[in-house]
Design a protein around this motif. Structure first.
Motif, PDB file in Angstrom:
ATOM      1  N   LYS A  69       1.004  -1.341  -0.085  1.00 22.42           N
ATOM      2  CA  LYS A  69      -0.006   0.023  -0.058  1.00 22.42           C
ATOM      3  C   LYS A  69       1.029   1.437   0.007  1.00 22.42           C
ATOM      4  N   ALA A  70       0.591   2.383  -1.001  1.00 17.15           N
ATOM      5  CA  ALA A  70       1.190   3.467  -0.907  1.00 17.15           C
ATOM      6  C   ALA A  70       0.307   4.626  -0.710  1.00 17.15           C
ATOM      7  N   ASN A  71       0.523   5.853  -0.255  1.00 10.20           N
ATOM      8  CA  ASN A  71      -0.179   7.202  -0.544  1.00 10.20           C
ATOM      9  C   ASN A  71       0.292   8.002  -1.593  1.00 10.20           C
ATOM     10  N   PHE A  72      -0.504   8.530  -2.191  1.00  9.73           N
ATOM     11  CA  PHE A  72      -0.072   9.506  -3.157  1.00  9.73           C
ATOM     12  C   PHE A  72      -0.685  10.815  -3.061  1.00  9.73           C
ATOM     13  N   ARG A  73       0.126  11.841  -3.470  1.00 10.30           N
ATOM     14  CA  ARG A  73      -0.321  13.254  -3.424  1.00 10.30           C
ATOM     15  C   ARG A  73      -0.958  13.895  -4.556  1.00 10.30           C
ATOM     16  N   SER A  74      -0.766  13.210  -5.709  1.00  8.37           N
ATOM     17  CA  SER A  74      -1.499  13.711  -7.081  1.00  8.37           C
ATOM     18  C   SER A  74      -1.655  12.488  -7.631  1.00  8.37           C
ATOM     19  N   ALA A  75      -2.611  12.668  -8.747  1.00  7.80           N
ATOM     20  CA  ALA A  75      -2.936  11.931  -9.679  1.00  7.80           C
ATOM     21  C   ALA A  75      -1.842  11.320 -10.488  1.00  7.80           C
ATOM     22  N   LEU A  76      -0.713  12.204 -10.954  1.00 13.24           N
ATOM     23  CA  LEU A  76       0.413  11.953 -11.561  1.00 13.24           C
ATOM     24  C   LEU A  76       1.220  10.748 -10.604  1.00 13.24           C
ATOM     25  N   GLU A  77       1.196  11.120  -9.340  1.00 16.48           N
ATOM     26  CA  GLU A  77       2.175  10.263  -8.439  1.00 16.48           C
ATOM     27  C   GLU A  77       1.473   8.857  -8.398  1.00 16.48           C
ATOM     28  N   LEU A  78       0.105   8.880  -8.519  1.00 13.42           N
ATOM     29  CA  LEU A  78      -0.762   7.418  -8.669  1.00 13.42           C
ATOM     30  C   LEU A  78      -0.250   6.659  -9.843  1.00 13.42           C
ATOM     31  N   ILE A  79      -0.142   7.424 -10.766  1.00 14.74           N
ATOM     32  CA  ILE A  79       0.038   6.661 -12.124  1.00 14.74           C
ATOM     33  C   ILE A  79       1.531   6.203 -12.016  1.00 14.74           C
ATOM     34  N   LYS A  80       2.447   7.100 -11.443  1.00 11.46           N
ATOM     35  CA  LYS A  80       3.781   6.423 -11.248  1.00 11.46           C
ATOM     36  C   LYS A  80       4.012   5.259 -10.385  1.00 11.46           C
ATOM     37  N   LEU A  81       3.251   5.394  -9.220  1.00 13.34           N
ATOM     38  CA  LEU A  81       3.170   4.354  -8.408  1.00 13.34           C
ATOM     39  C   LEU A  81       2.770   2.752  -9.115  1.00 13.34           C
ATOM     40  N   MET A  82       1.499   3.138  -9.799  1.00 17.77           N
ATOM     41  CA  MET A  82       1.107   1.922 -10.569  1.00 17.77           C
ATOM     42  C   MET A  82       2.251   1.311 -11.778  1.00 17.77           C
ATOM     43  N   ASP A  83       2.839   2.412 -12.309  1.00 18.35           N
ATOM     44  CA  ASP A  83       3.668   2.090 -13.080  1.00 18.35           C
ATOM     45  C   ASP A  83       5.002   1.471 -12.783  1.00 18.35           C
ATOM     46  N   SER A  84       5.448   1.727 -11.523  1.00 15.65           N
ATOM     47  CA  SER A  84       6.602   1.337 -11.058  1.00 15.65           C
ATOM     48  C   SER A  84       6.218  -0.162 -10.515  1.00 15.65           C
ATOM     49  N   ALA A  85       4.991  -0.277  -9.948  1.00 15.82           N
ATOM     50  CA  ALA A  85       4.694  -1.877  -9.582  1.00 15.82           C
ATOM     51  C   ALA A  85       4.581  -2.619 -10.553  1.00 15.82           C
ATOM     52  N   VAL A  86       4.076  -2.275 -12.000  1.00 14.43           N
ATOM     53  CA  VAL A  86       3.842  -3.278 -13.098  1.00 14.43           C
ATOM     54  C   VAL A  86       5.390  -3.352 -13.613  1.00 14.43           C
ATOM     55  N   ASP A  87       6.233  -2.499 -13.284  1.00 10.82           N
ATOM     56  CA  ASP A  87       7.686  -2.758 -13.977  1.00 10.82           C
ATOM     57  C   ASP A  87       8.394  -3.851 -13.165  1.00 10.82           C
ATOM     58  N   ALA A  88       8.004  -3.665 -11.655  1.00 16.61           N
ATOM     59  CA  ALA A  88       8.558  -4.797 -10.833  1.00 16.61           C
ATOM     60  C   ALA A  88       7.883  -6.209 -11.128  1.00 16.61           C
TER      61      ALA A  88
END
Length: 175
Positions: free
Chosen positions: A127-146
């Motif tokens: 679980k991660a917190n995000f402070r912007s919609a862009l940060e949400l997309i980056k979090l999802m992107d890094s999870a898929v990259d993993a």
């Protein structure tokens, strides 16, 4: 009752089912309790648009600022909306899975012309917190990259699979 660590009373929980992710663009489906049918995702901006429309429909969380529009005047949103009734149970929502990854998104605030909230990667429980919609997309992107890195063959297998360039090895360039 919790769904991947979220309070079940949160009306705007969304489940983003990622079926493919290439070049920073996602395809898949987005589910929420207010529709039996998924919203198709053909690109990353569809995720943001779908969640924003749901939040507007529920008026939860309420916007602290109204978006600007350029060009012809747009109709003002209705201030009195009929109550939105759930069409899917939380258990039915929890059953939805993506081929590549699944994320549970909870937008808690819509402040400063963006979102703040949390996202849980359903497969790992991270679980991660995000402070912007862009940060949400980056979090999802890094999870898929993993996920993609875990599925890639070991380095020595990559070297075996890569053909050597016979032209460069056999040619002796003397000047």
């Amino acid at each position: 009752m919790n769904m991947e660590g979220f309070h079940s009373g949160a009306p705007n929980l969304c489940r983003v089912c990622v079926d493919a992710w290439a070049g920073g663009e996602v395809t898949g489906r987005l589910y929420h309790c207010y529709s039996k049918q998924p919203e198709p995702i053909g690109r990353t901006s569809d995720v943001l648009d779908s969640i924003d429309r749901l939040c507007d429909r529920l008026n939860y969380p309420a916007r602290t600022q109204q978006p600007r529009h350029f060009g012809p005047a747009r109709p003002k949103p209705q201030t009195t909306q009929k109550k939105v009734e759930p069409q899917m149970t939380r258990d039915e929502l929890a059953e939805q899975k993506g081929k590549m990854a699944t994320f549970v998104v909870h937008v808690m605030y819509r402040q400063h012309s963006t979102w703040q909230g949390s996202v849980t990667w359903a497969e790992t429980g991270e679980k991660a917190n995000f402070r912007s919609a862009l940060e949400l997309i980056k979090l999802m992107d890094s999870a898929v990259d993993a996920t993609l890195e875990d599925e890639s063959p070991p380095q020595d297998e990559l070297n075996l699979a890569r053909p050597k360039n016979p032209v460069r090895e056999e040619t002796d360039y003397e000047t």
